[in-house]
Design a protein around this motif. Structure first.
Motif, PDB file in Angstrom:
ATOM      1  N   HIS A 179       0.879  -1.183   0.000  1.00 29.11           N
ATOM      2  CA  HIS A 179       0.000   0.000   0.000  1.00 29.11           C
ATOM      3  C   HIS A 179       0.914   1.230   0.000  1.00 29.11           C
ATOM      4  N   LEU A 180       1.246   1.680  -1.206  1.00 29.22           N
ATOM      5  CA  LEU A 180       2.250   2.726  -1.367  1.00 29.22           C
ATOM      6  C   LEU A 180       1.715   3.910  -2.157  1.00 29.22           C
ATOM      7  N   THR A 181       2.120   5.077  -1.724  1.00 25.58           N
ATOM      8  CA  THR A 181       1.879   6.298  -2.491  1.00 25.58           C
ATOM      9  C   THR A 181       3.213   7.017  -2.640  1.00 25.58           C
ATOM     10  N   ILE A 182       3.191   8.184  -3.250  1.00 26.28           N
ATOM     11  CA  ILE A 182       4.425   8.952  -3.430  1.00 26.28           C
ATOM     12  C   ILE A 182       5.009   9.379  -2.091  1.00 26.28           C
ATOM     13  N   LYS A 183       4.165   9.579  -1.089  1.00 22.04           N
ATOM     14  CA  LYS A 183       4.639  10.134   0.180  1.00 22.04           C
ATOM     15  C   LYS A 183       4.575   9.185   1.382  1.00 22.04           C
ATOM     16  N   SER A 184       3.844   8.088   1.284  1.00 15.82           N
ATOM     17  CA  SER A 184       3.724   7.195   2.432  1.00 15.82           C
ATOM     18  C   SER A 184       3.522   5.763   1.949  1.00 15.82           C
ATOM     19  N   GLY A 185       3.640   4.832   2.899  1.00 19.30           N
ATOM     20  CA  GLY A 185       3.419   3.451   2.497  1.00 19.30           C
ATOM     21  C   GLY A 185       3.545   2.470   3.645  1.00 19.30           C
ATOM     22  N   TRP A 186       2.819   1.357   3.519  1.00 18.58           N
ATOM     23  CA  TRP A 186       2.928   0.281   4.492  1.00 18.58           C
ATOM     24  C   TRP A 186       2.744  -1.056   3.787  1.00 18.58           C
ATOM     25  N   LEU A 187       3.194  -2.113   4.453  1.00 13.82           N
ATOM     26  CA  LEU A 187       3.128  -3.457   3.891  1.00 13.82           C
ATOM     27  C   LEU A 187       2.478  -4.411   4.874  1.00 13.82           C
ATOM     28  N   ARG A 188       1.896  -5.460   4.339  1.00 14.84           N
ATOM     29  CA  ARG A 188       1.472  -6.596   5.154  1.00 14.84           C
ATOM     30  C   ARG A 188       2.432  -7.741   4.824  1.00 14.84           C
ATOM     31  N   VAL A 189       3.244  -8.133   5.786  1.00 11.10           N
ATOM     32  CA  VAL A 189       4.249  -9.171   5.572  1.00 11.10           C
ATOM     33  C   VAL A 189       4.115 -10.221   6.678  1.00 11.10           C
ATOM     34  N   GLY A 190       4.869 -11.300   6.540  1.00 14.50           N
ATOM     35  CA  GLY A 190       4.861 -12.324   7.577  1.00 14.50           C
ATOM     36  C   GLY A 190       4.495 -13.693   7.071  1.00 14.50           C
ATOM     37  N   HIS A 191       5.143 -14.147   5.981  1.00 14.36           N
ATOM     38  CA  HIS A 191       4.851 -15.482   5.443  1.00 14.36           C
ATOM     39  C   HIS A 191       5.264 -16.573   6.421  1.00 14.36           C
ATOM     40  N   LYS A 192       6.407 -16.398   7.093  1.00 17.90           N
ATOM     41  CA  LYS A 192       6.928 -17.428   7.992  1.00 17.90           C
ATOM     42  C   LYS A 192       5.981 -17.642   9.165  1.00 17.90           C
ATOM     43  N   GLY A 193       5.532 -18.882   9.322  1.00 14.98           N
ATOM     44  CA  GLY A 193       4.660 -19.223  10.440  1.00 14.98           C
ATOM     45  C   GLY A 193       3.266 -18.646  10.328  1.00 14.98           C
ATOM     46  N   GLY A 194       2.955 -18.023   9.204  1.00 12.33           N
ATOM     47  CA  GLY A 194       1.627 -17.447   9.028  1.00 12.33           C
ATOM     48  C   GLY A 194       1.322 -16.295   9.966  1.00 12.33           C
ATOM     49  N   LYS A 195       2.370 -15.653  10.491  1.00 14.93           N
ATOM     50  CA  LYS A 195       2.183 -14.547  11.444  1.00 14.93           C
ATOM     51  C   LYS A 195       2.312 -13.218  10.699  1.00 14.93           C
ATOM     52  N   GLN A 196       1.231 -12.801  10.081  1.00 12.11           N
ATOM     53  CA  GLN A 196       1.273 -11.568   9.307  1.00 12.11           C
ATOM     54  C   GLN A 196       1.234 -10.345  10.217  1.00 12.11           C
ATOM     55  N   ARG A 197       1.884  -9.299   9.770  1.00 10.20           N
ATOM     56  CA  ARG A 197       1.907  -8.038  10.517  1.00 10.20           C
ATOM     57  C   ARG A 197       1.908  -6.901   9.509  1.00 10.20           C
ATOM     58  N   GLU A 198       1.478  -5.751   9.944  1.00 17.87           N
ATOM     59  CA  GLU A 198       1.466  -4.568   9.085  1.00 17.87           C
ATOM     60  C   GLU A 198       2.535  -3.604   9.574  1.00 17.87           C
ATOM     61  N   ILE A 199       3.400  -3.196   8.653  1.00 19.82           N
ATOM     62  CA  ILE A 199       4.511  -2.316   9.032  1.00 19.82           C
ATOM     63  C   ILE A 199       4.543  -1.086   8.127  1.00 19.82           C
ATOM     64  N   ASP A 200       4.762   0.061   8.740  1.00 16.96           N
ATOM     65  CA  ASP A 200       4.984   1.282   7.974  1.00 16.96           C
ATOM     66  C   ASP A 200       6.430   1.304   7.506  1.00 16.96           C
ATOM     67  N   LEU A 201       6.675   2.013   6.410  1.00 19.48           N
ATOM     68  CA  LEU A 201       7.998   2.015   5.806  1.00 19.48           C
ATOM     69  C   LEU A 201       8.671   3.376   5.912  1.00 19.48           C
ATOM     70  N   LEU A 202       9.959   3.321   6.206  1.00 20.73           N
ATOM     71  CA  LEU A 202      10.779   4.518   6.071  1.00 20.73           C
ATOM     72  C   LEU A 202      10.802   4.935   4.605  1.00 20.73           C
ATOM     73  N   ASN A 203      11.062   6.205   4.360  1.00 13.37           N
ATOM     74  CA  ASN A 203      11.158   6.656   2.971  1.00 13.37           C
ATOM     75  C   ASN A 203      12.227   5.886   2.204  1.00 13.37           C
ATOM     76  N   GLN A 204      13.323   5.510   2.908  1.00 15.71           N
ATOM     77  CA  GLN A 204      14.411   4.789   2.246  1.00 15.71           C
ATOM     78  C   GLN A 204      13.972   3.407   1.775  1.00 15.71           C
ATOM     79  N   ALA A 205      12.921   2.852   2.392  1.00 12.59           N
ATOM     80  CA  ALA A 205      12.393   1.562   1.952  1.00 12.59           C
ATOM     81  C   ALA A 205      11.210   1.752   0.998  1.00 12.59           C
ATOM     82  N   ARG A 206      10.364   2.773   1.287  1.00  9.98           N
ATOM     83  CA  ARG A 206       9.175   3.000   0.479  1.00  9.98           C
ATOM     84  C   ARG A 206       9.520   3.449  -0.935  1.00  9.98           C
ATOM     85  N   ARG A 207      10.449   4.408  -1.048  1.00 15.66           N
ATOM     86  CA  ARG A 207      10.726   5.022  -2.348  1.00 15.66           C
ATOM     87  C   ARG A 207      11.206   4.009  -3.397  1.00 15.66           C
TER      88      ARG A 207
END
Length: 323
Positions: A179-207
């Motif tokens: 879920h990314l835009t030009i100015k912000s973004g977050w991901l839903r990750v966590g394949h291992k063990g089926g433990k999904q989590r939602e994390i916001d991204l630093l600009n260095q990761a989002r861009r």
């Protein structure tokens, strides 16, 4: 006494086992087991006291242990120099499983009374302090990624270095979970063990991830894939593919750069991220949530996170100066 001459690929005995193997196992597992068992049989037959002949009753716990504890010759891809190193714990576990499968088959054939491989114990990796990258290592890695120039490499590296993602997080990341835009973004990750989590991204990761996805929209290859990262052969870049990507990246280093980063793994980026979070004032609970260190009850697994962020001798040395 059952004496079976060893005749390399033409050995009918191994051919019979391989027929059973490919009926019992599938795909790459069958291929790996067949290769390992052939190597084990040849190694055992080549022992001086066996005179080039393989006898099933010569298989013992000691023999299996010595086979697993052999060293392999590897060539440095940059310097070309050869060195010997032991097999990893995961490789030893796979080899033991293959030999054990072979021994079970021998028992079914009436050629072996018991399975010696079952008694072989493989100690786990010793608990070591997680890797904290030096500033020079960080400089070299980030420079190599910049020098590489492609957005895909920048996005993969950023998710490890700037978001602390696991290899599986990156490999199994779906477009629908970004879920990314030009100015912000977050991901839903966590394949291992089926433990999904939602994390916001630093600009260095989002861009870099945002720019890569924009580029991918105009690429006809794997447009039907649901995964963010694809490969030339598949609609998903596998974990092994990510490790290969990092090895290929490091091979482009100069000799001086190589000496600094030759042992760095993708998982080390995750450890280093955790240390930088700790230095930035994050609590262990906050780091645990972000990295996905969560118990079955949903609580932060502080003990796991503590291993990621345990102090080093150098850190203590610097703190001594403050006394």
């Amino acid at each position: 006494m059952n004496v079976i001459p060893f005749q390399r690929e033409e050995d009918r005995f191994l051919d019979t086992y391989r027929t059973h193997l490919f009926q019992d196992k599938k795909g790459q597992t069958a291929e790996d087991y067949g290769y390992i068992v052939a190597a084990f049989v040849k190694w055992l037959a080549d022992r001086p006291m066996h005179e080039g002949r393989f006898r099933p009753d010569m298989i013992s716990t000691v023999a299996v242990e010595m086979f697993l504890n052999r060293k392999r010759t590897v060539k440095d891809k940059v310097t070309g120099e050869e060195r010997e190193e032991p097999y990893s714990v995961s490789s030893k576990n796979k080899m033991r499983a293959a030999v054990s499968h072979f021994c079970t088959w021998l028992m079914d054939q009436g050629l072996l009374d018991k399975n010696p491989a079952r008694r072989v114990e493989i100690p786990p990796h010793p608990l070591m302090a997680p890797r904290i990258l030096t500033d020079d290592q960080r400089l070299v890695l980030r420079t190599l990624v910049e020098r590489q120039g492609d957005l895909r490499s920048q996005a993969i590296f950023a998710l490890g270095y700037w978001a602390g993602c696991r290899v599986s997080d990156v490999s199994w990341l779906k477009i629908s979970d970004t879920h990314l835009t030009i100015k912000s973004g977050w991901l839903r990750v966590g394949h291992k063990g089926g433990k999904q989590r939602e994390i916001d991204l630093l600009n260095q990761a989002r861009r870099p991830l945002y720019e890569y996805l924009q580029e991918r929209l105009n690429d006809d290859r794997h447009q039907d894939s649901e995964f963010v990262f694809t490969s030339q052969r598949s609609g998903r870049l596998t974990e092994a593919g990510i490790h290969h990507w990092l090895r290929t990246l490091k091979e482009k280093a100069t000799k001086g750069e190589w000496e600094l980063i030759k042992n760095v793994t993708f998982h080390d980026l995750r450890h280093d991220f955790a240390h930088r979070c700790r230095e930035a004032g994050w609590t262990l609970e906050e780091i645990a949530y972000y990295l996905g260190h969560i118990t079955k009850q949903g609580a932060p697994a502080i003990q796991t996170t503590a291993r990621y962020t345990q102090v080093s001798r150098e850190q203590i040395k610097e703190k001594l100066k403050l006394l």
